[in-house]
Design an enzyme around this catalytic site. Structure first.
Site, short mmCIF file in Angstrom:
data_model
loop_
_atom_site.label_atom_id
_atom_site.label_comp_id
_atom_site.label_asym_id
_atom_site.label_seq_id
_atom_site.Cartn_x
_atom_site.Cartn_y
_atom_site.Cartn_z
N HIS A 104 0.82 -1.20 0.00
CA HIS A 104 0.00 0.00 0.00
C HIS A 104 0.86 1.26 0.00
O HIS A 104 1.94 1.30 0.58
CB HIS A 104 -0.90 0.03 1.24
CG HIS A 104 -2.09 -0.88 1.15
ND1 HIS A 104 -3.11 -0.67 0.24
CD2 HIS A 104 -2.42 -1.99 1.85
CE1 HIS A 104 -4.03 -1.62 0.40
NE2 HIS A 104 -3.63 -2.44 1.37
N CYS A 155 0.44 2.71 -4.83
CA CYS A 155 -0.08 4.06 -5.03
C CYS A 155 0.53 4.93 -3.95
O CYS A 155 0.43 4.61 -2.78
CB CYS A 155 -1.60 4.09 -4.89
SG CYS A 155 -2.45 2.91 -5.93
#
Length: 312
Positions: A104, A155
């Site tokens: 993440h 991301c």
């Protein structure tokens, strides 16, 4: 009068100009989840990030690199920073540091004033986030002429969290590699003192001023002299291939992340014979329009770009 010794340039053929055999060190980080204690109860389950790290490590080992793999619970802040610092102490001009991350991406409010969007981007390691300022500071520890290749399947840009594009309904098994903004703000609130101190410590080590924003520099946006500042501080040569554009999301899959899967397909067990630019173009051509990998460089990376990917 003594003359300053120039950094030895790498030609990409396994030895430097003096015939010294070049060395490759790699670090591969993959997290299928994080500690709820460090993320205010959020554990961020993913499926393929450990596979991504192991598959990237296989490429590195095939190329003769000394590899470290940090998976989920072992992918702590301390372990990641220690591995990067060990590589920086070991590698000399012409050597290669290959760094991959799959997991993440997150954000914390920027307290140094170096981010235009007022947020610092992060990698979500198991026991806490690694801020982009910290990552850039680690790169400045590498000697002149060291080549750094980073593949980031996550991301982590300022625009992603505020404008996630809808994902196709035809791929329900895919998950965005993004800590939700509401979670990011809750984590920051619960650990504010820790993350604020990290940013201030980086600024202090950089000489009292925050390092130039790496995202801005990597994007080659020439504002406030940040690109010049980055290149003045960085002695190594850096190629970063990221999993998506700033306004897109990197997607997780069942066996590999979408970006890592195409990296593996294009590499094709070493059968790919082009340079980094061609490699990036081929990977990008295989990706859907909702996820377009980007390529950035820092430092004197012109020769580096012409080499075959992953070459020591």
């Amino acid at each position: 009068m003594a003359t300053k010794k120039k950094a030895t340039r790498s030609a990409g053929n396994g030895a430097d100009e003096r015939g010294r055999k070049r060395k490759g060190v790699s670090l591969h980080i993959g997290l299928n989840g994080v500690s709820g204690d460090a993320y205010s109860g959020w554990t961020g389950p993913l499926a393929a990030c450990e596979f991504d790290a192991n598959d990237m490590a296989s490429i590195a080992k095939d190329k003769g690199m000394q590899s470290t793999v940090l998976l989920t619970k072992k992918a702590t802040r301390a372990a990641a920073l220690a591995a990067m610092r060990a590589a920086a102490k070991t590698l000399k001009s012409g050597d290669l540091f290959f760094l991959t991350y799959s997991g993440h991406g997150g954000q914390v409010p920027d307290v140094n004033g170096d981010e235009d969007d007022k947020r610092d981007e992060t990698w979500c390691l198991y026991d806490g986030q690694l801020i982009d300022d910290e990552l850039y500071l680690e790169f400045t520890r590498f000697a002149e002429g060291v080549r750094i290749l980073m593949l980031s399947d996550s991301c982590h840009s300022g625009t992603v969290a505020r404008g996630i594009p809808p994902q196709p309904e035809t791929v329900p098994h895919q998950r965005p590699k993004l800590m939700p903004e509401s979670v990011a703000m809750r984590v920051y609130r619960d650990h504010k003192a820790f993350y604020d101190k990290l940013q201030r410590d980086v600024a202090a080590e950089a000489g009292g001023t925050p390092p130039a924003d790496p995202d801005t520099a990597l994007a080659q946006i020439a504002i406030s002299g940040r690109v010049a500042a980055i290149n003045n501080q960085l002695k190594a040569e850096l190629i970063l291939i990221s999993g998506c554009q700033d306004n897109q999301t990197s997607m997780d899959g069942d066996h590999n992340g979408a970006f890592t899967e195409q990296v593996l397909n294009v590499w094709n067990h070493g059968k790919f014979s082009g340079n980094y630019a061609a490699f990036h173009a081929r990977v990008r051509a295989r990706m859907p329009p909702t996820q377009s990998p980007n390529l950035y460089t820092l430092g004197s990376a012109g020769v580096f770009l012409t080499q075959q990917p992953f070459s020591v």
